[in-house]
Write an enzyme that holds these catalytic residues in place. Structure first.
Site, PDB file in Angstrom:
ATOM      1  N   CYS A   1     -32.765-114.598 -51.366  1.00 46.96           N
ATOM      2  CA  CYS A   1     -31.411-114.536 -51.993  1.00 46.96           C
ATOM      3  C   CYS A   1     -30.860-115.964 -52.420  1.00 46.96           C
ATOM      4  CB  CYS A   1     -30.416-114.274 -50.615  1.00 46.96           C
ATOM      5  SG  CYS A   1     -31.011-112.738 -49.877  1.00 46.96           S
TER       6      CYS A   1
ATOM      7  N   LYS B   1     -39.631-116.049 -54.251  1.00 47.30           N
ATOM      8  CA  LYS B   1     -40.419-117.376 -54.368  1.00 47.30           C
ATOM      9  C   LYS B   1     -40.563-118.027 -53.147  1.00 47.30           C
ATOM     10  CE  LYS B   1     -42.706-120.494 -56.632  1.00 47.30           C
ATOM     11  NZ  LYS B   1     -44.017-120.197 -57.004  1.00 47.30           N
TER      12      LYS B   1
HETATM   13  C1  AGP Z   1     -46.569-116.874 -53.892  1.00 49.20           C
HETATM   14  O1  AGP Z   1     -47.782-116.936 -55.086  1.00 49.20           O
HETATM   15  C2  AGP Z   1     -47.527-116.945 -53.006  1.00 49.20           C
HETATM   16  N1  AGP Z   1     -48.395-116.216 -53.015  1.00 49.20           N
HETATM   17  C3  AGP Z   1     -46.643-116.754 -51.720  1.00 49.20           C
HETATM   18  O2  AGP Z   1     -47.729-116.261 -50.766  1.00 49.20           O
HETATM   19  C4  AGP Z   1     -46.324-118.140 -50.956  1.00 49.20           C
HETATM   20  O3  AGP Z   1     -47.567-119.095 -50.960  1.00 49.20           O
HETATM   21  C5  AGP Z   1     -46.050-118.300 -49.495  1.00 49.20           C
HETATM   22  O4  AGP Z   1     -44.820-117.212 -49.487  1.00 49.20           O
HETATM   23  C6  AGP Z   1     -45.657-119.398 -48.960  1.00 49.20           C
HETATM   24  O5  AGP Z   1     -44.840-119.956 -49.729  1.00 49.20           O
HETATM   25  P1  AGP Z   1     -44.588-121.644 -49.598  1.00 49.20           P
HETATM   26  O6  AGP Z   1     -45.872-122.403 -50.237  1.00 49.20           O
HETATM   27  O7  AGP Z   1     -43.420-122.001 -50.328  1.00 49.20           O
HETATM   28  O8  AGP Z   1     -44.381-121.756 -47.894  1.00 49.20           O
END
Ligand code: AGP
Length: 607
Positions: free
Chosen positions: A2, A602
C-alpha cells in the site's frame, strides 16, 4: 505494498496527489482512491491501475487544496471499490488512508457497531475512520491521538476532516511515513520517492510519532503531543530514476544499469594499498570487527538469496561461520546466540516488515545489528547499529535485479574486509579487488547475450514448469532464477542444488520440463556434469549457462548461453544477467505486466 500520499497547500491537491501516487505504483497494489477536502469530503475510488483512477478523476475532478490518497494491496477484504481507501468515518466527518494491519479490528468493529457506526467495507482500516470520528470533538489531532492506543497492529495513517480544513494528520507505528516540506505547502507519503520534485526536504517519522501539517506549518509530536526531536534531511531525487528512458520496462533498464551499479557499490570503498575494503557506516572499530566469531544473515526473497551467496563469501575469505535465516522465521525463533555474533539484515527497501522485526528482536537481546540496504532514510537503515548502503539507485521494477547485484558486490567487499583482518593474505585481497574492479566491463560484455537469451525464451516460453539447478555459489542463483521467473511470468519454477534432484524432484523431469543448468567453473564441475547427464537421460530439455572457456558442455545440451569466464566467487554476478533476461523475455512473450506483477509488492510492509 500500500502507498499513501497527503497534501496541504494553496494549489489544487488532486494533480499533486495523483502524481505522487503514480510514483508509488511500482510498489504493487490492486485498487486506489483519493479524497479532497472542499467544504466537505469528496472521494473517488477504483479497482485496478492508477490509470483507471486518473480517468475517473479526469471525468469527475475533485477540487480542494488538501487531501489524501492511497494505493491498496488487499489484506482484509477482497479487491473491490468499497474496500479501497480512503475510508470515511462517522457521517463523513473524517477520511482515513492506512498502511499496515489492525489485528484487533474485529473487536473494535463490534464496539463501534454497538455505538451505531455503520460499516461499508470488509477492511480493518474502516474501524480507524469510525474510531477517530467517535472521538472527534474540537481537535482532529486529539481525536487521532486518542484513537491510536486502541489499535493493535501496525499502521501508517493519514487523516483529513472537513471540520478542520487544510490540516493533514499522520501517525506511524511499524509502517513508514515521511513528511515532505515545501514552500507554503507540506506533504505526507509512505515512501520518499512520492515526494521527489515536490519537496526538497523531508523528515522521517519514528514509530509512535504523529505529524500535523498545514500549508504554512508542520509539527511532529510524540503520542502525548509533546514535540519530538526531528532531523530534516535533504531529499536526493533524480528525475531520470523515474523514467524508463529508451527501455520498454523499468526491469530491463535496471538490468542494463548493473555494470554501473557495481562501479557505484565499489566506489570509495577500495583500499588498494592495504588490499582491503573500508566502510564508513559499520560503526565497528577494528578490534570489534576482529572479535566477530559468527555471522547470522537474515533477509527475505531475493535478499535472502544474496545472503546465501554471502555465506560462501564470508566462509571462503574470512573463515567466519555463517548462518542464513529467513527473517520471517528468525524473528520468532529463540536460538542461542553468542556475544560475538553479529546479525546482518539484507534488504533492498529497508522496510520489509519481517526483516525489520528480526533486527529489532536481535537488538533487543543486545546483539549488534548491521544493515545492508538500498534506501537511505528507510526504517532499517535508521534502526540498525551500523550499515552499508548499496547505492544502486531506486529500483522500480518489482523483480529485484540491480539491487541484488549490488548486495552481492557489497557482501564480497565485506568478506574481503573481514578476511584481511584474519587469514586473507595481502596478495589474495589485492587480487580480489582487481577482479572486482574488472566486473563493470565484464557485465557489459555479459549483456551481449541478450538476443541469444531472447531466442531461447521464445523456444521455451510455453513450458509451464521449469527447473533451475546449480551447486555451491550457483545454488542461490538457481533459487533466484526460479524466483524471478515465477514473479514476473507466473510460470512455475523450482531451484534446487543440482545433486538433490535424484532425491525426489527428478520425478518432474519430462520432455516438457526444461532445466536451466548453471554450470560452474570450479571443483564441482564434473559433479554438475554428471547431474546434467541424469536429466538428459530422462529426456528433459537442458539450457546451460556456462563460462565462455567451457567448450565441453555445448555438445551435451539443447541450448547454451555463454558468459564471461570469471573466478567461482564472481560467477553469481555474470550468471544473474542471463537468468534475469530469460525471465524477462518469457514474461514478455506471455503478455505479463513485467514491472507490476500480479499480487506482488515491491516492499512488503506487513507480516
Ligand atoms: C523482489 O524481486 C524480490 N524477489 C522480493 O523477494 C524481495 O527481495 C523481498 O520481498 C525482500 O525485499 P527487501 O529486499 O526490500 O527486504
Amino acid at each position: 505494498m500500500c502507498g499513501i500520499v497527503g497534501f496541504t497547500g494553496r494549489r489544487e491537491a488532486q494533480p499533486i496527489l495523483l502524481e505522487g501516487l503514480a510514483r508509488l505504483e511500482y510498489r504493487g497494489y490492486d485498487s486506489s482512491g483519493l479524497a479532497t477536502v472542499n467544504g466537505k469530503l469528496y472521494v473517488r475510488k477504483t479497482v485496478g491501475r492508477i490509470a483507471a483512477l486518473r480517468k475517473l478523476l479526469g471525468d469527475h475532478p475533485l477540487k480542494g487544496n488538501s487531501g489524501i490518497c492511497h494505493t491498496r494491496w488487499a489484506t482484509h477484504g477482497t479487491v473491490t471499490e468499497a474496500n479501497a481507501h480512503p475510508h470515511l468515518g462517522g457521517k463523513g466527518e473524517v477520511a482515513v488512508v492506512h498502511n499496515g494491519v489492525i489485528e484487533n479490528y474485529d473487536e473494535l468493529k463490534r464496539q463501534l457497531e454497538a455505538q451505531g457506526f455503520q460499516f461499508k467495507s470488509q477492511t480493518d482500516t474502516e474501524v480507524i475512520a469510525h474510531l477517530v470520528a467517535s472521538l472527534l470533538s474540537d481537535d482532529l489531532v486529539d481525536a487521532v491521538r486518542k484513537a491510536l492506543p486502541h489499535l493493535k497492529g501496525t499502521y501508517a495513517l493519514a487523516v483529513v476532516s472537513p471540520r478542520f480544513p487544510g490540516i493533514v494528520v499522520g501517525a506511524r507505528l511499524g509502517s513508514p511515513l515521511v513528511v515532505g516540506l515545501g514552500d507554503h505547502e507540506n506533504f505526507l507519503a509512505s515512501d520518499a520517492s512520492a515526494l521527489g520534485g515536490f519537496a526538497q526536504r523531508v523528515v522521517y517519522l519514528e514509530d509512535r510519532q504523529l505529524c500535523v501539517l498545514t500549508p504554512d506549518k508542520w509539527e511532529i509530536c510524540a503520542a502525548d503531543r509533546t514535540s519530538a526531536d526531528v532531523e530534516v534531511h535533504t531529499l536526493e531525487w533524480d528525475a531520470q530514476d523515474a523514467d524508463k528512458a529508451e527501455f520498454e520496462h523499468f526491469m530491463l533498464k535496471e538490468i542494463y544499469e548493473q555494470p554501473e551499479v557495481i562501479r557505484r557499490a565499489l566506489a570509495g570503498r577500495l583500499n588498494v594499498a592495504e588490499a582491503t575494503a573500508h566502510f564508513d557506516g559499520l560503526n565497528l572499530d577494528a578490534r570489534q570487527l576482529g572479535q566477530i566469531d559468527r555471522i547470522i544473515m537474515t533477509a527475505c526473497g531475493t535478499s535472502y538469496h544474496a545472503a546465501l551467496i554471502g555465506e560462501h563469501l564470508f566462509e571462503q575469505f574470512a573463515r567466519i561461520p555463517v548462518e542464513v535465516e529467513y527473517a520471517s522465521e528468525f524473528r520468532y525463533r529463540n536460538p542461542p546466540i553468542e556475544k560475538n555474533t553479529i546479525i546482518v539484515g539484507i534488504t533492498q527497501s529497508g522496510e520489509t516488515a519481517d526483516t525489520l522485526a528480526a533486527l529489532r528482536e536481535s537488538k533487543r537481546k543486545g546483539q549488534r545489528t548491521i544493515g545492508i540496504c538500498n534506501v537511505v532514510g528507510s526504517s532499517i537503515a535508521r534502526e540498525v547499529d551500523g550499515g552499508v548502503f548499496l547505492h544502486a539507485g531506486p529500483e522500480i521494477g518489482v523483480a529485484s535485479t540491480k539491487a541484488f547485484i549490488a548486495q552481492v558486490t557489497v557482501l564480497t567487499l565485506l568478506a574481503v574486509h573481514l578476511g584481511r583482518m584474519r587469514h586473507l593474505s595481502h596478495q589474495a585481497g589485492g587480487r580480489i579487488l582487481d577482479e572486482l574492479q574488472a566486473m563493470p566491463d565484464i557485465l557489459r560484455e555479459t549483456l551481449k547475450c541478450h538476443d541469444q537469451v531472447a531466442a531461447i525464451a521464445d523456444k521455451y516460453h510455453h513450458a509451464t514448469n521449469m527447473l533451475y539447478l546449480g551447486r555451491q555459489y550457483l545454488f542461490p542463483m538457481a533459487l533466484e532464477g526460479a524466483l524471478t521467473l515465477k514473479e514476473i511470468s507466473y510460470n512455475h519454477a523450482e531451484g534446487y542444488p543440482a545433486a538433490e534432484m535424484k532425491h525426489g524432484p527428478i520425478a518432474l523431469v519430462d520432455e516438457n520440463t526444461p532445466s536451466v543448468f548453471l554450470v560452474p567453473h570450479s571443483s564441482v564441475y564434473d559433479k554438475v556434469m554428471s547431474n546434467l547427464e541424469e536429466i538428459k537421460a530422462r529426456g528433459g530439455p537442458i539450457i546451460a549457462i556456462a563460462c565462455a572457456a567451457d567448450t565441453h558442455v555445448e555438445a551435451k545440451v539443447d541450448d547454451i548461453i555463454h558468459v564471461p569466464s570469471v573466478p567461482e566467487y564472481l560467477q553469481p554476478l555474470v550468471t544473474a544477467i542471463p537468468l534475469q533476461l530469460l525471465a524477462y523475455h518469457i514474461a514478455l512473450l506471455r503478455g505479463c505486466d513485467i514491472d507490476k506483477p500480479r499480487n506482488l509488492a515491491k516492499s512488503v510492509t506487513v507480516e
